[in-house]
Structures are given as structure tokens and as C-alpha cells.
Design a protein around this motif. Structure first.
Motif, mmCIF file in Angstrom:
data_model
loop_
_atom_site.group_PDB
_atom_site.id
_atom_site.type_symbol
_atom_site.label_atom_id
_atom_site.label_comp_id
_atom_site.label_asym_id
_atom_site.label_seq_id
_atom_site.Cartn_x
_atom_site.Cartn_y
_atom_site.Cartn_z
ATOM 1 N N ARG A 27 -48.144 28.245 -77.273
ATOM 2 C CA ARG A 27 -47.182 27.147 -77.355
ATOM 3 C C ARG A 27 -47.864 25.851 -76.911
ATOM 4 N N PRO A 28 -47.302 24.710 -77.317
ATOM 5 C CA PRO A 28 -47.947 23.448 -76.937
ATOM 6 C C PRO A 28 -48.070 23.347 -75.418
ATOM 7 N N GLY A 29 -49.187 22.829 -74.963
ATOM 8 C CA GLY A 29 -49.358 22.604 -73.520
ATOM 9 C C GLY A 29 -50.108 23.693 -72.795
ATOM 10 N N VAL A 30 -50.360 24.824 -73.482
ATOM 11 C CA VAL A 30 -51.009 25.922 -72.774
ATOM 12 C C VAL A 30 -52.472 25.584 -72.440
ATOM 13 N N PHE A 45 -56.912 24.333 -68.687
ATOM 14 C CA PHE A 45 -58.120 23.550 -68.419
ATOM 15 C C PHE A 45 -57.898 22.416 -67.412
ATOM 16 N N GLY A 46 -56.636 21.987 -67.244
ATOM 17 C CA GLY A 46 -56.328 20.965 -66.233
ATOM 18 C C GLY A 46 -56.713 21.437 -64.831
ATOM 19 N N PRO A 47 -56.144 22.564 -64.382
ATOM 20 C CA PRO A 47 -56.484 23.042 -63.034
ATOM 21 C C PRO A 47 -57.971 23.367 -62.864
ATOM 22 N N LEU A 48 -58.616 23.828 -63.941
ATOM 23 C CA LEU A 48 -60.058 24.116 -63.835
ATOM 24 C C LEU A 48 -60.831 22.813 -63.606
ATOM 25 N N ALA A 49 -60.436 21.776 -64.334
ATOM 26 C CA ALA A 49 -61.101 20.480 -64.155
ATOM 27 C C ALA A 49 -60.881 19.961 -62.733
ATOM 28 N N ASP A 109 -54.296 32.047 -59.760
ATOM 29 C CA ASP A 109 -53.283 31.270 -59.029
ATOM 30 C C ASP A 109 -52.222 30.698 -59.969
ATOM 31 N N HIS A 110 -52.587 30.531 -61.257
ATOM 32 C CA HIS A 110 -51.637 29.943 -62.225
ATOM 33 C C HIS A 110 -51.071 31.000 -63.168
ATOM 34 N N LYS A 111 -51.156 32.244 -62.790
ATOM 35 C CA LYS A 111 -50.724 33.325 -63.692
ATOM 36 C C LYS A 111 -49.252 33.164 -64.107
ATOM 37 N N ALA A 112 -48.438 32.747 -63.182
ATOM 38 C CA ALA A 112 -46.999 32.637 -63.474
ATOM 39 C C ALA A 112 -46.769 31.654 -64.628
ATOM 40 N N THR A 113 -47.434 30.513 -64.614
ATOM 41 C CA THR A 113 -47.240 29.515 -65.672
ATOM 42 C C THR A 113 -47.900 29.937 -66.971
ATOM 43 N N LEU A 114 -49.083 30.541 -66.865
ATOM 44 C CA LEU A 114 -49.840 30.845 -68.079
ATOM 45 C C LEU A 114 -49.342 32.103 -68.788
ATOM 46 N N ALA A 115 -48.735 32.986 -68.045
ATOM 47 C CA ALA A 115 -48.146 34.209 -68.597
ATOM 48 C C ALA A 115 -49.089 34.963 -69.528
ATOM 49 N N TYR A 116 -50.317 35.196 -69.078
ATOM 50 C CA TYR A 116 -51.234 35.994 -69.890
ATOM 51 C C TYR A 116 -51.091 37.466 -69.498
ATOM 52 N N GLU A 117 -51.552 38.343 -70.414
ATOM 53 C CA GLU A 117 -51.430 39.781 -70.113
ATOM 54 C C GLU A 117 -52.647 40.333 -69.413
ATOM 55 N N GLY A 118 -53.826 39.772 -69.742
ATOM 56 C CA GLY A 118 -55.037 40.294 -69.116
ATOM 57 C C GLY A 118 -56.055 39.190 -68.912
ATOM 58 N N LEU A 119 -56.950 39.417 -67.954
ATOM 59 C CA LEU A 119 -58.006 38.439 -67.687
ATOM 60 C C LEU A 119 -59.325 39.203 -67.658
#
Ligand code: ADP
Ligand code: ASP
Ligand code: MG
Length: 406
Positions: A272-275, A280-284, A324-334
Motif C-alpha cells: 500500500r502507499p507509504g510502506v 526506509f525512513g526509520p533506517l535513514a 521495532d517497527h513490525k507493528a506498522t509494517l505488518a510483514y510476515e517474515g524477516l
């Protein structure tokens, strides 16, 4: 009379005899009537040891304290070389980054140089005193010691050459110039007499560690004439210069590799838009540089896999930021994979010739090497492959592009 900056890397100052040898080289330049500033690295192996100690104290340590620790290596070499020069009858003094001062920003661990105050050093040099300056370090806001990232003494040298308005910046190292690829891996690599700033910048940025990327950026911006030379043998080196100084231009000028890569895949991250901005925002913000990025086409319109690379040294930091951003990113695996290498082909000829990328893909395919990620720029193609294929890929590509020495 010329004003020159001479820089000696870790291997060149690796033991007391080598430092004495460096002193002799500096003496030759002084006796030829030149005003000399010397920039030195830490003795070989020292910075690695210091970095390792920081990691042993805490894997995710305070970068300001890391800088305090790792900057110490260079101070030792400045004092030793100054003593060596005095023993040869020359006037010499050591300078740490804060004494000059070399002012940097506050990106500890990979700080950028903002300014260098030269009046005191110039006055001293005018009296015939050789300035022996610690590479790699500076002083950040808040009076904190900063370091410029691995290989940063090259940047110290070029920045000092620009600030002192030096006629030349000679980078002495353990090879006698810039080669078509790392001569330690490909024995058929050829030495280049000249290379453009642009190609050197690209080669450095993709891993040819003979010069730190920022040193080339700085040389290009301030028109510093940089030469790469051997500190062990007297032979002409490689001049880094403008394109119009080079008569014969090759399609591909060099091939580089970087083991300093790690691959991160976010599995089934929402589409979705903004992902991308949310990743990359928090990584930067955490000062993690992201290099190659690929996003798969979403099959269900809801989620997709996103793969990108970061510096291997930043992998733990990057993983933590993403978790730390898992809740917002909602990915299944890393999935994190440090078992990769980036191989890149560089040449200004790519602007005007087609088929160079195809030759790279074909060559790797015929060696059975799988390409995981591809990225390109105007004069470069990079691929990410499994690390164990590094040597094989480099040799095969070097031959395929006709770069092998006769
Ligand atoms: P120093 O300690 O003098 O700064 P570095 O180890 O940082 O030296 O850089 C020199 C090394 O760069 C060489 O020993 C060589 O293995 C490596 N290298 C990688 N690519 C190239 C290239 N294209 N030409 C020359 N050297 C290269
Ligand atoms: N000593 C530092 C390093 O090993 C800086 C340098 O040698 O350029 O990265
Ligand atoms: Mg170096």
C-alpha cells in the motif's frame, strides 16, 4: 617548490621499519624543496582490533564512544613518524584531528568533514616543519572525537590537500596504482596510468577500497590531483584526473566487488502507499544506508516481498529498526543474509554502448552463478551473488570484457 600532501595507509606504516621507510620517502620530498604535510593511518590491523573490542563490549554500542576508541590508532602513528623524521634531521610535529582542527558533522562512525583550519599548520610548514596529521579523525560538535568511516584517511588527505591548496595529493599504499580489478584476486589485472574522477568514484563506491569514496568525491569537487602509488617500490602510479586528460577510453574500465553487503528481505509486507517510506525512513534516521532495492510484483494486490541491501556492519542495527517497527509494517517474515557479495562493472563507455549488461549476465550464467539482485547507474551495473562465487565471477568477467593483461 610545491606543496604536497603524502598519505600512507595501514600496511605502509605496519611496523617500525616501515615507518622508518616512510620517513625516508618524506625526507626525499622535503629535500627536493617541497613543503610537506603527511597523513597517516593506524598501523595495519590496529583499527580492526579496536573495532572488535567495541563489539565485544556491546554489539550495539554508542557510536561516540566507538569513535573515541577507534581514533586512537592514528595518534600512535603520527607520533612515531614525527620521531622518525626528527631522527633523520628534519623538523616535524604531530597533529591530531582536534588539534588542527578538522571539524566534522555529528554522524559518529562515518562523519563528514565540514572544515579544516589551516593557518597554524601553514605557518609551521612555512618554517620547514613537516606536519604529520592523524588520518580518519576529526572533532564533531560538542567537542567529541569523530571518525570518518573505514578507509577515511584517504578523505583526510584529500580534504587537507584542498584546504592547504596543495599542488598534489599522493596516496601511498600496498599496491602500485589503481588496477582494472583487485590485483590480489585477479592476477591478470592491469594497472591503469590514468582514471577519470567519475570512474574512480563509481569503482570506489562499489567496493574498490584502494580509495575511500568520499576522498574521490572531494578530489573531484576541489580539483585535487590525486596519485595512487606504492610505498614499497619506486614506480609510476595511477593519476586520477578529468576525462579530457585521457586519450584512450575503454568501454569498461574496471570491475569491483564488495563483501561489505548484507541482504534483508521483508516477506509479505503489505502493498500500500507509504510502506516504502515507513521502512526506509526509520533506517535513514538510524544512519543505515540502503543500497540496492527490489520489490516483487504483488500477486494478490495486498502483500509483496521487499528485498534491499545494507552495509554488513549495519545489519544488526537495521534488523533492530525493522523489528521495532513490525507493528506498522505488518510483514510476515524477516530474512537477513550476510552471505552475499556485490560485483560491479564500471565504465564511461556504457553511456554510448549497448550490450554491456547482457555480457555480464551471460558470463555469470555460463559459470552457473545465480544473480539475486541487479542495480544499474549511468556508468555501472551491479549484481548481488552468493559470496562463495566472488573470485570466479571476477575472473570470468575480467576475461569477458577483454581486460586481462597480456
Ligand atoms: P591502505 O591501507 O593503504 O589504505 P587499502 O587496503 O585501503 O590500503 O587499499 C589498498 C588495497 O585495495 C589493495 O591492497 C587491493 O587489494 C585493494 N584493491 C581493490 N580494488 C583495487 C583496484 N581496482 N586497484 C588496486 N587495488 C585495489
Ligand atoms: N585506520 C582506518 C581504517 O582502517 C582509516 C584508514 O586506514 O584509512 O579504516
Ligand atoms: Mg585504505
Amino acid at each position: 617548490m610545491a606543496r604536497i600532501v603524502m598519505k600512507f595507509g595501514g600496511t605502509s606504516v605496519g611496523d617500525i621499519d616501515r615507518i622508518k621507510n616512510v620517513a625516508k620517502r618524506v625526507k626525499r620530498e622535503v629535500e627536493a624543496g617541497n613543503e610537506v604535510a603527511v597523513v597517516v593511518s593506524a598501523m595495519s590491523g590496529v583499527t580492526n582490533q579496536l573495532v572488535d573490542w567495541c563489539k565485544q563490549m556491546a554489539p550495539l554500542h554508542d557510536q561516540k564512544e566507538y569513535d573515541t576508541v577507534v581514533a586512537t590508532g592514528e595518534q600512535v602513528t603520527t607520533g612515531l613518524l614525527a620521531i622518525g623524521l626528527q631522527e633523520l634531521g628534519l623538523k616535524a610535529r604531530s597533529w591530531t584531528g582536534w588539534q588542527v582542527p578538522i571539524r566534522t558533522d555529528s554522524t559518529h562512525g562515518k562523519a563528514r568533514i565540514d572544515s579544516i583550519d589551516t593557518p597554524e599548520m601553514l605557518a609551521d610548514m612555512a618554517e620547514g616543519v613537516v606536519a604529520v596529521v592523524a588520518g580518519f579523525q576529526g572533532i564533531a560538535p560538542g567537542n567529541r572525537i569523530a571518525t570518518l568511516g573505514r578507509g577515511g584517511s584517504d578523505t583526510s588527505a584529500v580534504a587537507l590537500a584542498a584546504a592547504l591548496k596543495a599542488d598534489r595529493c599522493d596516496i601511498y599504499t600496498d599496491v602500485d596504482g589503481v588496477y582494472t580489478t583487485d590485483p590480489r584476486i585477479v592476477t591478470k589485472a592491469k594497472k591503469l596510468d590514468k582514471i577519470t574522477y567519475e570512474e574512480m568514484l563509481e569503482l570506489a563506491s562499489v567496493g574498490a577500497k584502494v580509495l575511500q569514496t568520499r576522498s574521490v568525491e572531494m578530489a573531484m569537487k576541489h580539483h585535487v590531483r590525486v596519485q595512487v602509488l606504492s610505498s614499497f617500490v619506486d614506480a609510476p602510479g595511477t593519476l586520477v584526473c578529468d576525462e579530457d586528460e585521457i586519450v584512450e577510453k575503454e568501454l569498461v574500465s574496471g570491475i569491483a566487488y564488495s563483501r561489505d553487503e548484507a541482504k534483508i528481505t521483508l516477506v509479505r509486507v503489505s502493498d500500500r502507499p507509504g510502506v516504502a517510506a515507513a521502512i526506509f525512513g526509520p533506517l535513514a534516521e538510524a544512519a543505515v544506508n540502503v543500497d540496492m532495492i527490489v520489490q516483487n510484483v504483488s500477486e494478490d494486490g495486498k502483500s509483496t516481498d521487499l528485498t534491499f541491501t545494507v552495509g554488513r556492519a549495519d545489519l544488526d542495527r537495521a534488523r533492530k529498526v525493522i523489528e521495532d517497527h513490525k507493528a506498522t509494517l505488518a510483514y510476515e517474515g524477516l530474512i537477513c543474509d550476510a552471505n552475499v557479495v556485490k560485483v560491479s562493472v564500471v565504465g564511461v563507455g556504457m553511456r554510448s554502448h549497448a550490450g554491456i549488461a547482457q555480457k555480464m549476465f551471460q558470463t555469470l550464467a555460463s559459470e552457473g552463478i545465480n544473480i539475486q539482485v541487479i542495480s544499474t547507474s549511468e556508468i555501472k551495473i551491479s549484481v548481488l551473488i552468493e559470496e562463495k562465487y566472488t573470485e570466479l565471477a571476477l575472473r570470468a568477467l575480467h576475461t569477458a570484457y577483454g581486460l586481462d593483461a597480456a
